[in-house]
Motif scaffolding. Structure first.
Motif, PDB file in Angstrom:
ATOM      1  N   UNK A  65       6.800  44.433 -11.924  1.00  0.00           N
ATOM      2  CA  UNK A  65       7.640  45.623 -11.783  1.00  0.00           C
ATOM      3  C   UNK A  65       6.853  46.835 -12.283  1.00  0.00           C
ATOM      4  N   UNK A  66       7.123  48.044 -11.815  1.00  0.00           N
ATOM      5  CA  UNK A  66       8.049  48.343 -10.721  1.00  0.00           C
ATOM      6  C   UNK A  66       7.512  47.804  -9.393  1.00  0.00           C
ATOM      7  N   UNK A  67       8.440  47.593  -8.463  1.00  0.00           N
ATOM      8  CA  UNK A  67       8.117  46.929  -7.198  1.00  0.00           C
ATOM      9  C   UNK A  67       8.625  47.768  -6.037  1.00  0.00           C
ATOM     10  N   UNK A  68       7.741  48.052  -5.087  1.00  0.00           N
ATOM     11  CA  UNK A  68       8.114  48.741  -3.849  1.00  0.00           C
ATOM     12  C   UNK A  68       8.409  47.656  -2.810  1.00  0.00           C
ATOM     13  N   UNK A  69       9.670  47.490  -2.404  1.00  0.00           N
ATOM     14  CA  UNK A  69      10.006  46.369  -1.524  1.00  0.00           C
ATOM     15  C   UNK A  69       9.660  46.598  -0.057  1.00  0.00           C
ATOM     16  N   UNK A  70       9.825  45.519   0.709  1.00  0.00           N
ATOM     17  CA  UNK A  70       9.679  45.453   2.174  1.00  0.00           C
ATOM     18  C   UNK A  70       8.222  45.179   2.577  1.00  0.00           C
ATOM     19  N   UNK A  71       8.098  44.423   3.656  1.00  0.00           N
ATOM     20  CA  UNK A  71       6.772  43.922   4.045  1.00  0.00           C
ATOM     21  C   UNK A  71       6.435  44.108   5.525  1.00  0.00           C
ATOM     22  N   UNK A  72       7.437  44.358   6.364  1.00  0.00           N
ATOM     23  CA  UNK A  72       7.204  44.400   7.816  1.00  0.00           C
ATOM     24  C   UNK A  72       7.034  45.841   8.258  1.00  0.00           C
ATOM     25  N   UNK A  73       5.806  46.210   8.631  1.00  0.00           N
ATOM     26  CA  UNK A  73       5.496  47.619   8.847  1.00  0.00           C
ATOM     27  C   UNK A  73       4.717  47.849  10.140  1.00  0.00           C
ATOM     28  N   UNK A  74       4.763  49.102  10.559  1.00  0.00           N
ATOM     29  CA  UNK A  74       3.952  49.551  11.683  1.00  0.00           C
ATOM     30  C   UNK A  74       3.528  50.979  11.398  1.00  0.00           C
ATOM     31  N   UNK A  75       2.300  51.306  11.773  1.00  0.00           N
ATOM     32  CA  UNK A  75       1.822  52.646  11.491  1.00  0.00           C
ATOM     33  C   UNK A  75       0.423  52.868  12.019  1.00  0.00           C
ATOM     34  N   UNK A  76      -0.232  53.878  11.453  1.00  0.00           N
ATOM     35  CA  UNK A  76      -1.563  54.272  11.911  1.00  0.00           C
ATOM     36  C   UNK A  76      -2.587  54.062  10.802  1.00  0.00           C
ATOM     37  N   UNK A 133       8.444  39.177  10.106  1.00  0.00           N
ATOM     38  CA  UNK A 133       9.263  38.093   9.555  1.00  0.00           C
ATOM     39  C   UNK A 133      10.248  37.572  10.594  1.00  0.00           C
ATOM     40  N   UNK A 134      11.064  38.466  11.178  1.00  0.00           N
ATOM     41  CA  UNK A 134      12.119  38.005  12.088  1.00  0.00           C
ATOM     42  C   UNK A 134      11.544  37.342  13.343  1.00  0.00           C
ATOM     43  N   UNK A 135      10.604  38.013  13.991  1.00  0.00           N
ATOM     44  CA  UNK A 135      10.039  37.459  15.217  1.00  0.00           C
ATOM     45  C   UNK A 135       9.252  36.189  14.980  1.00  0.00           C
ATOM     46  N   UNK A 136       8.426  36.191  13.940  1.00  0.00           N
ATOM     47  CA  UNK A 136       7.601  35.012  13.668  1.00  0.00           C
ATOM     48  C   UNK A 136       8.430  33.832  13.165  1.00  0.00           C
ATOM     49  N   UNK A 137       9.536  34.102  12.473  1.00  0.00           N
ATOM     50  CA  UNK A 137      10.408  33.009  12.050  1.00  0.00           C
ATOM     51  C   UNK A 137      11.031  32.340  13.274  1.00  0.00           C
ATOM     52  N   UNK A 138      11.529  33.139  14.215  1.00  0.00           N
ATOM     53  CA  UNK A 138      12.095  32.587  15.448  1.00  0.00           C
ATOM     54  C   UNK A 138      11.034  31.807  16.217  1.00  0.00           C
ATOM     55  N   UNK A 163      23.341  34.598  16.308  1.00  0.00           N
ATOM     56  CA  UNK A 163      22.384  34.954  17.355  1.00  0.00           C
ATOM     57  C   UNK A 163      22.226  36.450  17.583  1.00  0.00           C
ATOM     58  N   UNK A 164      23.069  37.269  16.972  1.00  0.00           N
ATOM     59  CA  UNK A 164      22.906  38.714  17.139  1.00  0.00           C
ATOM     60  C   UNK A 164      22.144  39.340  15.975  1.00  0.00           C
ATOM     61  N   UNK A 165      21.716  38.529  15.019  1.00  0.00           N
ATOM     62  CA  UNK A 165      20.981  39.031  13.865  1.00  0.00           C
ATOM     63  C   UNK A 165      19.498  39.206  14.145  1.00  0.00           C
ATOM     64  N   UNK A 166      18.755  39.572  13.113  1.00  0.00           N
ATOM     65  CA  UNK A 166      17.333  39.861  13.269  1.00  0.00           C
ATOM     66  C   UNK A 166      16.538  38.706  13.836  1.00  0.00           C
ATOM     67  N   UNK A 167      16.666  37.517  13.237  1.00  0.00           N
ATOM     68  CA  UNK A 167      15.958  36.335  13.729  1.00  0.00           C
ATOM     69  C   UNK A 167      16.627  35.796  14.987  1.00  0.00           C
ATOM     70  N   UNK A 168      17.963  35.722  14.954  1.00  0.00           N
ATOM     71  CA  UNK A 168      18.710  35.098  16.044  1.00  0.00           C
ATOM     72  C   UNK A 168      18.470  35.729  17.391  1.00  0.00           C
ATOM     73  N   UNK A 169      18.419  37.067  17.456  1.00  0.00           N
ATOM     74  CA  UNK A 169      18.276  37.701  18.770  1.00  0.00           C
ATOM     75  C   UNK A 169      16.887  37.461  19.359  1.00  0.00           C
TER      76      UNK A 169
END
Length: 328
Positions: A65-76, A133-138, A163-169
């Motif tokens: 800690x302190x911790x900046x959360x989240x891991x799935x990103x896109x950018x330049x 995470x979501x796509x690769x888990x599916x 099935x309408x959630x992040x992984x499910x869809x």
């Protein structure tokens, strides 16, 4: 020379939910060997993010800690570390940050090149950030279930819960790409959406038939991609084919007990706890599918970084349709 600062969202200890998040200014990180510095354009949230804050994985995560959360990103890419030849400043990319160290809710983040791929121009930053995470888990769960995404394998009957959630869809679409017959559960408000993604049968999980997971056409499931909150084995078991498997993406104590018992008794019907692994080639595969219009990303909502608390609360609520995006 003063350090360059960036806006970020962090928390200082376990618990607190959205109220535990703090808007801060911290130094922009520097890429080390085999890393790239990204100017982030989109970050998506996953249930694991708030579960880490809740202390589900203590003391393993976060690493400090302190911790900046989240891991799935896109950018330049704006800077490359020593020895990096596969990326250059100006490249648009998708990356999976280390879950133990996080870094996604910020203006900049450092990513390792072995879990970073180029983002095709045809897909947006928000779409790209939805895959790690979501796509690769599916993708991984269906691969384990024996689904071949070129459609060459034998047809399987697949049930996708939530099935309408992040992984499910993603699971619905990828299963259809693999030639499967797909039954899906979701709330009534999302039934048309899930059908549009390719589901052959849709069950409202709030109805008796939906709660029982029974296929309307009487099919038995070769595999269940279990994305929903815990469902007892006794509900799954009568709906499985003779060698049917429940692939549980978030196994709790009861699921782990069922897994052990089924293993020890050599049962042909199995519950399998699934652990996702991030591989760049699979991430690139999903990006290519999206590029060619074969994989659609459903976005529930977008929030600015300075409104990340609202996105966090939405994720904890658990009823997002598709992905929750934060844009710096």
């Amino acid at each position: 020379m003063a350090e360059k600062l960036m806006c970020a969202v962090q928390y200082d200890g376990y618990g607190g939910g959205a109220a535990g998040l703090k808007q801060v200014e911290v130094p922009v990180p520097t890429p080390s060997k085999g890393e790239v510095l990204l100017k982030l354009e989109a970050t998506t949230l996953n249930p694991i993010d708030w579960k880490i804050q809740k202390g589900v994985f203590r003391p393993l995560m976060p690493k400090k800690f302190p911790y900046i959360p989240a891991t799935d990103v896109s950018g330049e890419v704006v800077e490359v570390g020593p020895g990096v030849e596969t990326f250059k400043p100006g490249d648009k990319v998708i990356a999976a940050l280390n879950v133990g160290t996080g870094g996604g809710l910020a203006e900049y983040a450092v990513a390792k090149i072995d879990v970073t791929v180029h983002r095709p121009a045809e897909i947006s930053a928000a779409e790209g950030a939805s895959f790690p995470i979501a796509g690769l888990t599916a993708h991984g769960a269906l691969t384990w279930a024996g689904v071949k995404f070129d459609g060459t394998g034998p047809q399987k009957n697949i049930l996708v819960t939530a099935a309408s959630g992040g992984v499910g869809h993603f699971a619905v679409q990828l299963a259809k790409l693999g030639g499967a017959h797909v039954t899906a559960t979701c709330g009534a408000r999302n039934a048309d959406l899930v059908r549009s993604l390719g589901a052959d049968e849709v069950l409202d999980y709030k109805t008796p038939a939906g709660a029982a997971l029974k296929s309307p056409s009487g099919k038995k499931y070769d595999a269940v991609i279990q994305c929903a909150p815990a469902i007892p084995w006794s509900v799954f078991e009568p709906n499985l084919s003779s060698r049917g498997k429940v692939i549980d993406l978030t196994p709790g104590t009861s699921a782990m007990w069922t897994y052990a018992v089924k293993k020890l008794t050599l049962s042909k019907k199995q519950l399998v706890p699934f652990i996702n692994s991030v591989k760049a080639e699979n991430l690139a595969f999903l990006a290519e599918l999206a590029k060619h219009g074969k994989l659609k990303v459903v976005i529930d909502c977008k929030h600015a970084l300075n409104d990340a608390e609202a996105a966090w609360a939405k994720s904890i609520d658990g009823h997002a349709t598709g992905k929750i995006v934060v844009e710096p």
